[in-house]
Scaffold this motif. Structure first.
Motif, PDB file in Angstrom:
ATOM      1  N   LYS A   2       9.298  23.397  24.979  1.00  0.00           N
ATOM      2  CA  LYS A   2      10.083  22.233  25.387  1.00  0.00           C
ATOM      3  C   LYS A   2      11.561  22.502  25.133  1.00  0.00           C
ATOM      4  O   LYS A   2      11.939  22.958  24.062  1.00  0.00           O
ATOM      5  N   LYS A   3      12.378  22.234  26.144  1.00  0.00           N
ATOM      6  CA  LYS A   3      13.822  22.480  26.047  1.00  0.00           C
ATOM      7  C   LYS A   3      14.577  21.167  25.809  1.00  0.00           C
ATOM      8  O   LYS A   3      14.007  20.085  25.882  1.00  0.00           O
ATOM      9  N   GLU A   4      15.865  21.301  25.579  1.00  0.00           N
ATOM     10  CA  GLU A   4      16.680  20.131  25.247  1.00  0.00           C
ATOM     11  C   GLU A   4      16.689  19.080  26.358  1.00  0.00           C
ATOM     12  O   GLU A   4      16.883  17.898  26.100  1.00  0.00           O
ATOM     13  N   ASN A   5      16.502  19.528  27.601  1.00  0.00           N
ATOM     14  CA  ASN A   5      16.511  18.581  28.720  1.00  0.00           C
ATOM     15  C   ASN A   5      15.196  17.804  28.845  1.00  0.00           C
ATOM     16  O   ASN A   5      15.032  16.978  29.748  1.00  0.00           O
ATOM     17  N   GLY A   6      14.220  18.083  27.953  1.00  0.00           N
ATOM     18  CA  GLY A   6      12.949  17.358  27.975  1.00  0.00           C
ATOM     19  C   GLY A   6      11.884  17.981  28.849  1.00  0.00           C
ATOM     20  O   GLY A   6      10.743  17.508  28.895  1.00  0.00           O
ATOM     21  N   LYS A  15      11.789  12.744  33.730  1.00  0.00           N
ATOM     22  CA  LYS A  15      12.539  13.985  33.955  1.00  0.00           C
ATOM     23  C   LYS A  15      12.131  14.647  35.271  1.00  0.00           C
ATOM     24  O   LYS A  15      12.977  15.145  36.024  1.00  0.00           O
TER      25      LYS A  15
END
Length: 475
Positions: free
Chosen positions: A155-159, A221
């Protein structure tokens, strides 16, 4: 094993019944003891190849959707339980294992061996076909650790989740420069949604809320970053979150995840009807027909039609109430599967294949050579058994709710006989008698039957034990 041990289906086209029966008779050949390599119904459900016994996470999960109809002749949990046993301390479950050594099979393109996360989806279906609440309690710790591992590592910071394209299983799909695959992210949403539903079954409000919140976060997202209004489609993203222009079957996982609203879903369905994108003669190709890489030979994920992905698309259509279109596509697909059983123009024998041609009958090729594996029951059974029962005949069964829903788009002679619902054998058949269309039923215990005919007549009735019948005209 006698095929009469399995539920018997009735349908006006006997070829459909024959391929259903034939599939069950072939299934036992693929239950193999990992130690001896011999056939063993207590073994694992594996497609043996080149002396290698490999178990595949994606196929094991999906095969449980047709094995649940075996009247307990086959253990639909067995392969899934293998993956839980292989779970590592950090929660990792790899997508492939060599069952002789119990070692994960990793490659440079997918060093973590991550696969599409769908365990909770399978467990929810198993619960509704077995009503085994204890199992959910037992497997929940594995499922939670697995989701924690995915969240911590991908999982990345952008969700959104970033995994290699090879993690999706779409090996040679022309999805270059993909950083955030639409299918992996949609499957994370599917798994989160079903984790929440499993929490509800356990009456665990914390689990239910935690995963419902995660589901809505991923859904938001995907809709904000992956949807393209101009083309009416969901796309993969590159590392800069720019949409990549390749339309693949991967986008349809979003429908199974109930991510699009009604308007977006209509646009996705339009593509399934459009011969220039996904509405080919044999529905549905793995790559849009207007893509420069699309191949009439199939060429792997460059246009082949694959039963596992057709099952996914059809189940997605159901989520949006598209029962009639889903049934029509299932029947069209099954006719091509039946054609594949016939010898081809080169007099080569027919079979059930891993992949089919998009615009004519026959198995798919790759680089002009055969590549679609024969008797590929592990995914083909989704078409010849699961789609046959659920979409062609139209039955939806839930044991814990004690319900059977029968959606009939047309009145035809069809039904199922001696389907085991735990310790209750049921029979439901539609026939035309001198009094008109009649539904005949037999059951050992009470259950609730909902019939929906042509979206014009819908009724729910308690069905007592013993034999009974109802006249359609009287509903």
């Amino acid at each position: 094993m006698n095929k009469h041990d399995f539920p018997k289906i009735h349908f006006y086209d006997q070829d459909f019944v024959d391929i259903y029966n034939k599939t069950w008779s072939w299934v036992s050949s693929f239950w193999i003891n990992p130690e001896s390599g011999e056939q063993d119904t207590n073994g694992l459900f594996i497609y043996p190849e080149n002396d290698q016994l490999t178990i595949n996470q994606f196929e094991s999960i999906l095969s449980s959707f047709f094995l649940v109809y075996s009247n307990r002749n086959f253990d639909s949990n067995k392969n899934i339980d293998y993956f839980y046993k292989m779970q590592e301390e950090n929660g990792a479950i790899r997508s492939k294992y060599d069952v002789k050594t119990n070692q994960p099979i990793l490659d440079k393109k997918n060093p973590e061996g991550v696969g599409l996360p769908l365990f909770a989806f399978a467990e929810y279906n198993l619960f509704h076909k077995s009503a085994n609440k204890k199992r959910i309690k037992d497997v929940m710790p594995y499922l939670q650790k697995y989701m924690d591992w995915l969240n911590e590592n991908f999982k990345k910071e952008n969700g959104l989740y970033s995994v290699p394209v090879s993690a999706t299983g779409m090996t040679n799909s022309p999805r270059e420069n993909v950083c955030y695959p639409v299918d992996f992210n949609a499957c994370m949403a599917i798994n989160a949604s079903y984790m929440s539903a499993l929490g509800d079954i356990l009456n665990d409000k914390e689990i239910s809320f935690q995963y419902r919140k995660l589901y809505f976060a991923i859904k938001t997202k995907i809709n904000s970053l992956m949807w393209d209004n101009d083309t009416g489609f969901y796309y993969d993203l590159d590392e800069n979150e720019a949409r990549l222009p390749v339309k693949t079957i991967a986008a349809y996982w979003t429908m199974l995840a109930e991510i699009p609203n009604a308007d977006k879903a209509d646009l996705l369905v339009e593509h399934l009807n459009n011969p220039n994108t996904f509405g080919t003669e044999h529905p549905f190709p793995t790559l849009s027909a207007d893509d420069p890489n699309f191949s009439e030979e199939g060429n792997g994920f460059c246009g082949s039609v694959m039963p596992a992905y057709n099952f996914m698309v059809i189940k997605g259509l159901e989520k949006y109430g598209q029962y009639e279109f889903a049934r029509e596509c299932a029947i069209r697909h099954l006719y091509f599967v039946l054609e594949g059983l016939m010898p081809n123009e080169n007099k080569e024998p027919g079979d059930l294949f891993e992949a089919y041609l998009p615009n004519k009958e026959g198995k798919a090729k790759r680089n002009k050579k055969d590549y679609a594996r024969s008797r590929y029951i592990i995914t083909a059974g989704l078409s010849t058994i699961a789609l046959m029962i659920e979409n062609v005949i139209g039955l939806a069964i839930s044991l814990p709710r004690k319900t059977v829903d029968w959606i009939i788009p047309n009145l035809e002679i069809m039904g199922i006989e001696k389907l085991s619902l735990k310790r209750n054998l049921i029979t439901i058949l539609s026939n035309k008698s001198s009094r008109g269309w009649e539904i005949q039923m037999e059951s050992e215990k009470l259950y609730y039957f909902t019939i929906n005919i042509l979206d014009q007549k819908k009724k729910t009735l308690p069905i007592p034990s013993g034999k009974c019948s109802m006249l359609i005209d009287k509903l």
